[in-house]
Design an enzyme around this catalytic site. Structure first.
Site, PDB file in Angstrom:
ATOM      1  N   ASP A  57      -6.228  53.334  61.139  1.00 22.15           N
ATOM      2  CA  ASP A  57      -5.398  53.971  60.103  1.00 22.15           C
ATOM      3  C   ASP A  57      -5.249  52.623  59.094  1.00 22.15           C
ATOM      4  O   ASP A  57      -4.513  53.017  58.030  1.00 22.15           O
ATOM      5  CB  ASP A  57      -4.216  54.416  60.487  1.00 22.15           C
ATOM      6  CG  ASP A  57      -4.645  55.883  61.212  1.00 22.15           C
ATOM      7  OD1 ASP A  57      -5.327  56.450  60.890  1.00 22.15           O
ATOM      8  OD2 ASP A  57      -3.686  56.130  62.151  1.00 22.15           O
TER       9      ASP A  57
ATOM     10  N   GLY B 209      -3.912  66.443  60.795  1.00 20.18           N
ATOM     11  CA  GLY B 209      -5.000  66.319  61.969  1.00 20.18           C
ATOM     12  C   GLY B 209      -4.447  66.274  63.284  1.00 20.18           C
ATOM     13  O   GLY B 209      -4.877  66.756  64.176  1.00 20.18           O
TER      14      GLY B 209
ATOM     15  N   LYS C 239       4.573  57.623  63.856  1.00 19.86           N
ATOM     16  CA  LYS C 239       4.122  58.958  63.640  1.00 19.86           C
ATOM     17  C   LYS C 239       3.287  59.715  64.711  1.00 19.86           C
ATOM     18  O   LYS C 239       3.510  60.706  65.153  1.00 19.86           O
ATOM     19  CB  LYS C 239       2.902  59.114  62.564  1.00 19.86           C
ATOM     20  CG  LYS C 239       2.297  60.515  62.116  1.00 19.86           C
ATOM     21  CD  LYS C 239       1.646  60.196  60.817  1.00 19.86           C
ATOM     22  CE  LYS C 239       0.210  59.948  60.519  1.00 19.86           C
ATOM     23  NZ  LYS C 239      -0.630  60.627  61.326  1.00 19.86           N
TER      24      LYS C 239
ATOM     25  N   LYS D 266     -11.204  61.343  57.986  1.00 17.46           N
ATOM     26  CA  LYS D 266      -9.471  61.310  57.850  1.00 17.46           C
ATOM     27  C   LYS D 266      -9.417  62.256  56.566  1.00 17.46           C
ATOM     28  O   LYS D 266     -10.167  63.157  56.350  1.00 17.46           O
ATOM     29  CB  LYS D 266      -9.140  59.914  57.689  1.00 17.46           C
ATOM     30  CG  LYS D 266      -9.615  58.976  58.779  1.00 17.46           C
ATOM     31  CD  LYS D 266      -8.947  59.334  59.907  1.00 17.46           C
ATOM     32  CE  LYS D 266      -9.229  58.516  61.126  1.00 17.46           C
ATOM     33  NZ  LYS D 266      -8.871  59.055  62.523  1.00 17.46           N
TER      34      LYS D 266
ATOM     35  N   ARG E 235     -12.400  58.000  53.459  1.00 14.76           N
ATOM     36  CA  ARG E 235     -11.504  56.972  53.200  1.00 14.76           C
ATOM     37  C   ARG E 235     -12.434  55.881  52.712  1.00 14.76           C
ATOM     38  O   ARG E 235     -12.023  55.018  51.894  1.00 14.76           O
ATOM     39  CB  ARG E 235     -10.678  56.385  54.168  1.00 14.76           C
ATOM     40  CG  ARG E 235      -9.304  57.188  54.312  1.00 14.76           C
ATOM     41  CD  ARG E 235      -8.374  56.894  55.158  1.00 14.76           C
ATOM     42  NE  ARG E 235      -7.101  57.826  55.231  1.00 14.76           N
ATOM     43  CZ  ARG E 235      -6.272  57.888  56.273  1.00 14.76           C
ATOM     44  NH1 ARG E 235      -6.544  57.090  57.503  1.00 14.76           N
ATOM     45  NH2 ARG E 235      -5.388  58.674  56.267  1.00 14.76           N
TER      46      ARG E 235
ATOM     47  N   ARG F  84     -12.052  68.649  58.101  1.00 17.41           N
ATOM     48  CA  ARG F  84     -12.158  67.656  58.947  1.00 17.41           C
ATOM     49  C   ARG F  84     -12.666  68.464  60.231  1.00 17.41           C
ATOM     50  O   ARG F  84     -12.463  69.568  60.528  1.00 17.41           O
ATOM     51  CB  ARG F  84     -10.848  67.233  59.120  1.00 17.41           C
ATOM     52  CG  ARG F  84     -10.198  66.317  57.996  1.00 17.41           C
ATOM     53  CD  ARG F  84      -8.985  65.809  58.112  1.00 17.41           C
ATOM     54  NE  ARG F  84      -9.051  64.986  59.079  1.00 17.41           N
ATOM     55  CZ  ARG F  84      -7.858  64.273  59.532  1.00 17.41           C
ATOM     56  NH1 ARG F  84      -6.672  64.542  59.141  1.00 17.41           N
ATOM     57  NH2 ARG F  84      -7.762  63.250  60.563  1.00 17.41           N
TER      58      ARG F  84
HETATM   59  C1  S3P Z   1      -3.851  59.587  65.987  1.00 15.70           C
HETATM   60  C2  S3P Z   1      -5.151  59.154  66.044  1.00 15.70           C
HETATM   61  C3  S3P Z   1      -5.899  58.660  65.181  1.00 15.70           C
HETATM   62  C4  S3P Z   1      -5.320  58.259  63.971  1.00 15.70           C
HETATM   63  C5  S3P Z   1      -4.217  59.395  63.350  1.00 15.70           C
HETATM   64  C6  S3P Z   1      -3.010  59.437  64.590  1.00 15.70           C
HETATM   65  C7  S3P Z   1      -2.849  60.070  67.042  1.00 15.70           C
HETATM   66  O1  S3P Z   1      -6.882  59.774  64.867  1.00 15.70           O
HETATM   67  O2  S3P Z   1      -6.251  58.191  62.998  1.00 15.70           O
HETATM   68  O3  S3P Z   1      -3.579  58.935  62.297  1.00 15.70           O
HETATM   69  O4  S3P Z   1      -1.785  60.276  66.841  1.00 15.70           O
HETATM   70  O5  S3P Z   1      -3.526  60.220  68.151  1.00 15.70           O
HETATM   71  P1  S3P Z   1      -8.317  59.958  65.916  1.00 15.70           P
HETATM   72  O6  S3P Z   1      -7.817  60.178  67.144  1.00 15.70           O
HETATM   73  O7  S3P Z   1      -8.741  61.214  65.148  1.00 15.70           O
HETATM   74  O8  S3P Z   1      -9.093  58.810  65.628  1.00 15.70           O
END
Ligand code: S3P
Length: 453
Positions: free
Chosen positions: A340, A107, A30, A367, A371, A135
């Site tokens: 995650d 997010g 992702k 998140k 969570r 958030r």
């Molecule tokens: C992500 C960073 C993480 C993760 C999210 C994807 C990314 O979030 O929890 O699912 O792709 O940079 P945070 O940077 O807010 O910790």
């Protein structure tokens, strides 16, 4: 976005499985999928992105870059992954969006795109669903304002919608992130691409480095201090403004955060053997495997010595079988590196002998849902012994889980955690709002059924 389903409409039931066998298909990572779309929009020309995860989150980013003027075509799809062809005029040719940019549940879309938009001289609004609207965005607003962009958000700049009024010429900053966050780091680096002077992001705990690697692959000189690659320790990343991105094709490896559900499913189920192909094992993402290894999970694969590079990232095949798990202590640094995977690790801990502690997990409250509260409520409903004190979680195991109703709180990782729990709980486990799994893993429930055949 269509009308959301009514409560209960998308609930699923999972029954105790007699065995688990096979090779679950994984979505493309992702994090890499989002970045591939964004970087393709910033570079001039056409590129092919193959094997991108076709979850709703990545689709949100695809819609956003299209609204900014890139042409995004879905050239093939299989219900789990999608190949995109992106043609872009390059960052200078992107234009002000006509409407609100809807990140829905994502997010990553909101944080990463706000960095890009801060450096584009127009007005835009980023919004999302009710989860995203709760958030925090102050962590993005502060550094991007310091670079010269104008940003505003609801509740005194705390929550989305987020208004971004970008500037043609930002200035580089030297910034230390307040929380370990790859999204915040990436937003600043993306803004820094078009800023005057160097931009440095310092992290007390190093987070996933896909943005940095992918920028390097596109010709941007991104420097790291120290040069070591693992997550955990501190790191500083610097790039100079004004670099032009080269357009390149990108293949997306399998998502280790999705693989984690099957690693735990097989480890906790008494009759199981699963194989996962082409899993991305970037050194900043493998903490989940180190933790499960410490818990005596029987995982085999070239995780720590892989030399197989796919799409600029190390990958390997993993196999995992029924295991006798032992409790462990998960440190705050490990929480950041396995952010995650904490919900599914909590499930693993319910089946491990002894007391597992997870310290410094406060970021989990920010998140897609809270969570900590969500996983504690769901696993407790199934009979687990899990307690929360401040930002620390303690789980005593092993406990035989008993099927019961659980609430996924519209959070994909909770939905998948409770579904995996259902595979070992006696009777039937129902998961309310289980369709949220499609945020990151559209074929998750199909895979889950196939493994029991
Ligand atoms: C992500 C960073 C993480 C993760 C999210 C994807 C990314 O979030 O929890 O699912 O792709 O940079 P945070 O940077 O807010 O910790």
């Amino acid at each position: 976005m269509g009308t959301p389903p009514l409560a209960g409409e998308s609930s699923r039931s999972v029954s105790e499985a007699t065995h688990l066998r096979g090779e679950p298909r994984l979505p493309g990572d992702k994090s890499i999928s989002h970045r591939a779309l964004i970087l393709a929009a910033l570079a001039e020309g056409e590129s092919l992105i193959t094997g991108a995860g076709d979850g709703r989150d990545v689709a949100s980013t695809a819609t956003i870059v299209a609204a900014l003027g890139a042409t995004v075509e879905r050239v093939s799809e299989d219900g789990l992954n999608v190949d995109y062809r992106v043609a872009s005029p390059g960052a200078d040719g992107l234009h002000e969006p006509l409407g609100i940019l809807d990140c829905r549940n994502s997010g990553t879309s909101l944080r990463l795109c706000s960095g890009v938009l801060a450096s584009l001289p127009f007005f835009s609004i980023l919004d999302g669903d009710s989860s995203l609207r709760s958030r925090p965005v102050a962590r993005i607003i502060e550094p991007l304002r310091l670079m010269g962009a104008e940003l505003h958000a609801r509740k005194s700049d705390a929550l989305p919608p987020l208004v971004v009024i970008g500037r043609q010429k930002l200035h580089g900053i030297d910034y230390t992130t307040r929380v370990p966050s790859a999204q915040v780091k990436s937003a600043i680096l993306l803004a820094g691409l078009r800023a005057e002077g160097p931009t440095t992001v310092r992290e007390v705990v190093a987070t996933r480095d896909h943005t940095e690697r992918m920028l390097r692959a596109r010709g941007v000189a991104v420097r790291r201090e120290p040069e070591s690659e693992a997550a955990g320790g501190s790191a500083a990343w610097t790039l100079d403004g004004g670099a032009r991105l080269k357009q390149i094709d990108q293949h997306v490896p399998g998502d280790i955060s999705a693989a984690a559900f099957w690693l735990v499913a097989a480890a906790i189920h008494p009759d199981s053997e699963l194989t996962l192909r082409d899993v991305g094992v970037n050194p900043t993402r493998i903490a989940v495997i180190s933790i499960l290894g410490r818990m005596h999970a029987r995982i085999a694969g070239d995780v720590f010595h892989s030399t197989r590079v796919l799409g600029g990232e190390l990958t390997c095949d993993l196999s995992v079988a029924s295991s006798d798990l032992e409790a462990t202590d998960i440190t705050p640094e490990e929480v950041a590196a396995a952010i995650d995977e904490i919900p599914i690790l909590c499930l693993a801990a319910t089946q491990a002998r002894g007391k597992t502690t997870i310290r410094g997990a406060g970021e989990l409250r920010n998140k897609e849902s809270d969570r900590i509260a969500g996983v504690a409520a769901g696993l407790s409903a199934l009979g687990a012994r899990i307690s929360v004190e401040g930002d620390n979680i303690t789980i005593d195991g092993p406990t035989k889980l008993v099927g019961a109703p659980t609430q996924a709180l519209d959070d994909h990782r909770l939905a998948m955690t409770f579904a995996v729990a259902g595979l070992i709980a006696s009777g039937s486990t129902s998961i309310d709002r289980a369709d949220s799994a499609a945020v990151s893993y559209p074929s998750f429930f199909t895979e889950l059924e196939r493994l029991q055949a």
